[in-house]
Design a protein around this motif. Structure first.
Motif, PDB file in Angstrom:
ATOM      1  N   SER A 275       0.823  -1.204   0.000  1.00  0.00           N
ATOM      2  CA  SER A 275       0.000   0.000   0.000  1.00  0.00           C
ATOM      3  C   SER A 275       0.859   1.257   0.000  1.00  0.00           C
ATOM      4  O   SER A 275       0.538   2.242  -0.676  1.00  0.00           O
ATOM      5  N   TYR A 276       1.951   1.232   0.749  1.00  0.00           N
ATOM      6  CA  TYR A 276       2.858   2.376   0.751  1.00  0.00           C
ATOM      7  C   TYR A 276       3.635   2.493  -0.558  1.00  0.00           C
ATOM      8  O   TYR A 276       3.829   3.586  -1.089  1.00  0.00           O
ATOM      9  N   LEU A 277       4.074   1.378  -1.089  1.00  0.00           N
ATOM     10  CA  LEU A 277       4.864   1.420  -2.316  1.00  0.00           C
ATOM     11  C   LEU A 277       4.055   1.973  -3.482  1.00  0.00           C
ATOM     12  O   LEU A 277       4.604   2.628  -4.372  1.00  0.00           O
ATOM     13  N   THR A 278       2.759   1.713  -3.513  1.00  0.00           N
ATOM     14  CA  THR A 278       1.937   2.216  -4.617  1.00  0.00           C
ATOM     15  C   THR A 278       1.777   3.729  -4.572  1.00  0.00           C
ATOM     16  O   THR A 278       1.324   4.324  -5.554  1.00  0.00           O
ATOM     17  N   LEU A 279       2.134   4.350  -3.436  1.00  0.00           N
ATOM     18  CA  LEU A 279       2.090   5.813  -3.378  1.00  0.00           C
ATOM     19  C   LEU A 279       3.113   6.429  -4.319  1.00  0.00           C
ATOM     20  O   LEU A 279       2.954   7.577  -4.741  1.00  0.00           O
TER      21      LEU A 279
ATOM     22  N   SER B 292      -6.799   0.157  -1.167  1.00  0.00           N
ATOM     23  CA  SER B 292      -5.993   1.375  -1.325  1.00  0.00           C
ATOM     24  C   SER B 292      -4.945   1.206  -2.417  1.00  0.00           C
ATOM     25  O   SER B 292      -4.722   2.108  -3.227  1.00  0.00           O
ATOM     26  N   SER B 293      -4.296   0.043  -2.442  1.00  0.00           N
ATOM     27  CA  SER B 293      -3.271  -0.214  -3.455  1.00  0.00           C
ATOM     28  C   SER B 293      -3.877  -0.230  -4.852  1.00  0.00           C
ATOM     29  O   SER B 293      -3.308   0.330  -5.794  1.00  0.00           O
TER      30      SER B 293
ATOM     31  N   ARG C 111      -2.331   9.638   0.117  1.00  0.00           N
ATOM     32  CA  ARG C 111      -3.271   8.632  -0.355  1.00  0.00           C
ATOM     33  C   ARG C 111      -4.377   9.245  -1.196  1.00  0.00           C
ATOM     34  O   ARG C 111      -4.921  10.294  -0.880  1.00  0.00           O
ATOM     35  N   ASN C 112      -4.730   8.594  -2.297  1.00  0.00           N
ATOM     36  CA  ASN C 112      -5.860   9.002  -3.122  1.00  0.00           C
ATOM     37  C   ASN C 112      -7.144   8.671  -2.371  1.00  0.00           C
ATOM     38  O   ASN C 112      -7.495   7.505  -2.210  1.00  0.00           O
TER      39      ASN C 112
ATOM     40  N   ILE D 192     -12.951   1.058  -4.797  1.00  0.00           N
ATOM     41  CA  ILE D 192     -13.030  -0.040  -5.757  1.00  0.00           C
ATOM     42  C   ILE D 192     -14.182  -0.954  -5.356  1.00  0.00           C
ATOM     43  O   ILE D 192     -14.319  -1.301  -4.180  1.00  0.00           O
ATOM     44  N   LEU D 193     -15.003  -1.338  -6.337  1.00  0.00           N
ATOM     45  CA  LEU D 193     -16.118  -2.244  -6.083  1.00  0.00           C
ATOM     46  C   LEU D 193     -16.132  -3.367  -7.110  1.00  0.00           C
ATOM     47  O   LEU D 193     -15.650  -3.177  -8.236  1.00  0.00           O
ATOM     48  N   PRO D 194     -16.689  -4.528  -6.777  1.00  0.00           N
ATOM     49  CA  PRO D 194     -16.908  -5.568  -7.786  1.00  0.00           C
ATOM     50  C   PRO D 194     -17.782  -5.019  -8.909  1.00  0.00           C
ATOM     51  O   PRO D 194     -18.643  -4.160  -8.677  1.00  0.00           O
ATOM     52  N   TRP D 195     -17.611  -5.530 -10.114  1.00  0.00           N
ATOM     53  CA  TRP D 195     -18.210  -4.890 -11.287  1.00  0.00           C
ATOM     54  C   TRP D 195     -19.738  -4.851 -11.225  1.00  0.00           C
ATOM     55  O   TRP D 195     -20.348  -3.876 -11.705  1.00  0.00           O
ATOM     56  N   ILE D 196     -20.390  -5.853 -10.660  1.00  0.00           N
ATOM     57  CA  ILE D 196     -21.858  -5.842 -10.607  1.00  0.00           C
ATOM     58  C   ILE D 196     -22.347  -4.647  -9.792  1.00  0.00           C
ATOM     59  O   ILE D 196     -23.232  -3.891 -10.220  1.00  0.00           O
TER      60      ILE D 196
END
Length: 575
Positions: free
Chosen positions: A260-264, A301-302, A415-416, A421-425
């Motif tokens: 999660s930190y690395l994706t920042l 978060s990632s 952090r953004n 993020i949600l499942p597509w349905i």
């Protein structure tokens, strides 16, 4: 006086080892009383996680010891207290409080630091490192007392090579606590702590406990943006990503936090994706186990951070997830479900009525009882659209669709916090619901998100079945310019599907699009996207008329539209 024995001493060593320094270990009751056992099973997820920009000491310092809690000043306070037995068997002075620990414990810190020396017996070094590890849980003041002795960090690092798993774990744990203090993080780096931690974690014989403490130290390094590049250059990304599949949930949790930190840092995105992080994060996010609550939060978060890159966002969508803008719970207060005398599908098409309705009204209530004929059965896409619409409308009615604090738990960090993020349905239904609200800012964000998510045929048809096409066509005439432009962008992306183009034609979208072109106030960006949509519709219409057998293939109105579109296309290309 009888000297009490404390569990910080190893019973096996006490019985056999008689080094002159061994007896000294019993002189520190405060350290022993600080934590009655060396091993705990409490995972990282049970403590406060808002530690990214805390003053000095990060709160995940004590994540494995429930007897410690950090106060606002960076110090620790003990929740468990110990007593030292007097010679007459009565209870003596309480030594578990911060005051007694500071007064009696600090006097012996130098002795135990000296016991870490390479010339001392291995058993004494093991006892000393374990004692100092416990003492460091007292907070920054205790860590300051340990670090005031020059060279102690090098002695601690040297014990990472110890053949004793207990000593190795204690050394990694003490480094974890020391590097939680920003002041000492650079000192540890200069002393080679990162390289030794990397070397230790690559051992095939490493225990889950050592692995966890080593990863916690790497976690502290990843908090510091200027130190993240060392992780990238050390080939540690692949092992860290691999630990997301570890059998030990605590190891898995720390690995998710590091990720999660690395994706920042966007420079890490490519290497993380190449290491296969997206499928692993998606799997963690979809795990429903209660123990995975923090892991799911870190995985989400990632994925949100990775989705800021268009190419990686497409990969995430291919995995069945959709990025959703957070518009605030107040935006949903205007939601009013449309009343229906007869239920309909989300795209507006009605459910076929039975020729034999129930006189008691059960037909309308239990639609499954009337869908007996094969031609009346809805396909899977319509069923998914109905499920998603029902879920999201229910959440909107009860006021639980979005909380104001959602995405803001890490305020003050990089952090953004504007997306989730949600499942597509659920994600498709959520976006379609938002474009039906009154908040123009929310509508524009959702329409743009629909376009971003329309990366394949499955997603395009899913939005069509959810009723997005009709709503977007209506928004093309909205009085807000950003809403019109976002709607045109979404329709352009959706029109990559021939089924969507046919849906636009059925909804009289061709005439509406032509009116948009005729409007002199239409922005250039919206004009270009409208031309692309019309071009795709007209490209497929000859095939449509040929398949229906109609003789009136091209009428005068269509010819004029084609000429107008071609002219506008040439104008836009020369502009």
């Amino acid at each position: 006086m009888r000297i009490p024995q404390f569990p910080i001493l190893s019973p096996q060593h006490d019985a056999t080892h008689t080094s002159p320094l061994s007896g000294t270990l019993a002189m520190l009751p405060a350290l022993a009383a600080a934590s009655p056992t060396l091993r705990t099973s409490r995972p990282v997820s049970r403590l406060r996680r808002n530690h990214r920009h805390h003053h000095g000491v990060h709160l995940h310092l004590h994540h494995r010891f429930p007897s410690l809690a950090a106060d606002g000043g960076g110090r620790g306070r003990f929740l468990l207290v110990g007593t030292c037995a007097a010679s007459d068997g009565s209870a003596g002075q309480d030594v578990g409080s911060p005051e007694s620990m500071a007064n009696s414990g600090s006097a012996y810190v130098g002795l135990f630091v000296r016991m870490l020396g390479l010339d001392n017996d291995a058993h004494d070094r093991e006892h000393a490192i374990c004692t100092l590890w416990h003492y460091s849980l007292g907070g920054q003041k205790c860590i300051d007392e340990i670090m005031q002795f020059p060279g102690c960090i090098s002695l601690i690092i040297s014990l990472l090579k110890s053949e004793s798993a207990r000593a190795c774990e204690a050394a990694a744990g003490l480094l974890h606590n020391i590097t939680s203090v920003k002041l000492y993080r650079d000192v540890a780096i200069e002393s080679g702590a990162m390289e030794e931690i990397f070397s230790c974690i690559r051992k095939s014989t490493i225990t889950p406990e050592i692995k966890e403490q080593c990863l916690c130290t790497i976690w502290n390094f990843s908090v510091d943006e200027k130190l993240r590049y060392k992780l990238l250059g050390s080939d540690m990304l692949i092992p860290i990503v691999r630990f997301l599949d570890d059998e030990d949930i605590k190891v898995k949790e720390v690995a998710a936090s590091i990720t999660s930190y690395l994706t920042l840092s966007h420079s890490y995105h490519g290497a993380l994706v190449e290491a296969g992080v997206i499928p692993k994060l998606v799997h963690l996010l979809q795990t429903k186990d209660n123990d995975y609550k923090i892991i799911r939060k870190e995985a989400r978060s990632s994925l949100v951070e990775l989705s800021t890159d268009d190419s990686y966002h497409a990969l995430i969508v291919d995995q069945g997830l959709v990025r959703i803008p957070l518009v605030g719970s107040s935006a949903y207060k205007a939601f009013r479900p449309q009343p229906h005398s007869w239920p309909s599908f989300p795209d507006g098409s009605e459910i076929q009525r039975s020729s034999r309705p129930s006189k008691y009204g059960a037909t309308e209530l239990l639609l499954g009882l009337i869908l007996n004929e094969k031609k009346a059965e809805p396909d899977e896409a319509k069923i998914n659209a109905m499920i998603g619409r029902s879920n999201q409308q229910f959440l909107a009615r009860v006021g639980a669709i979005e909380f104001d604090y959602e995405g803001k738990e890490q305020s003050g960090s990089q952090r953004n916090d504007h997306h989730t993020i949600l499942p597509w349905i659920d994600g498709v239904a959520r976006l379609v619901l938002i474009i039906g609200l009154q908040d123009v800012s929310a509508i524009a964000k959702a329409a743009h998100a629909i376009g971003d998510a329309s990366v394949n045929e499955h997603m395009r048809t899913s939005f069509m079945e959810a009723g997005a096409v009709k709503s977007l066509l209506q928004l093309l005439m909205h009085n807000d310019v950003p809403v019109r432009e976002a709607s045109a962008y979404a329709l352009e992306k959706l029109s990559g599907s021939s089924k969507v183009c046919e849906k636009i034609r059925v909804e009289d979208g061709r005439e509406l699009l032509v009116n948009v072109l005729k409007d002199s106030d239409t922005p250039v960006e919206q004009l270009e996207k409208t031309i692309h949509v019309l071009s795709r519709i007209l490209d497929m219409e000859p095939n449509y008329y040929a398949s229906t057998g109609s003789e009136d293939i091209v009428d005068d109105e269509k010819c004029s539209q084609v000429v107008a579109i071609q002219s506008l296309t040439l104008m836009s290309s020369h502009a």
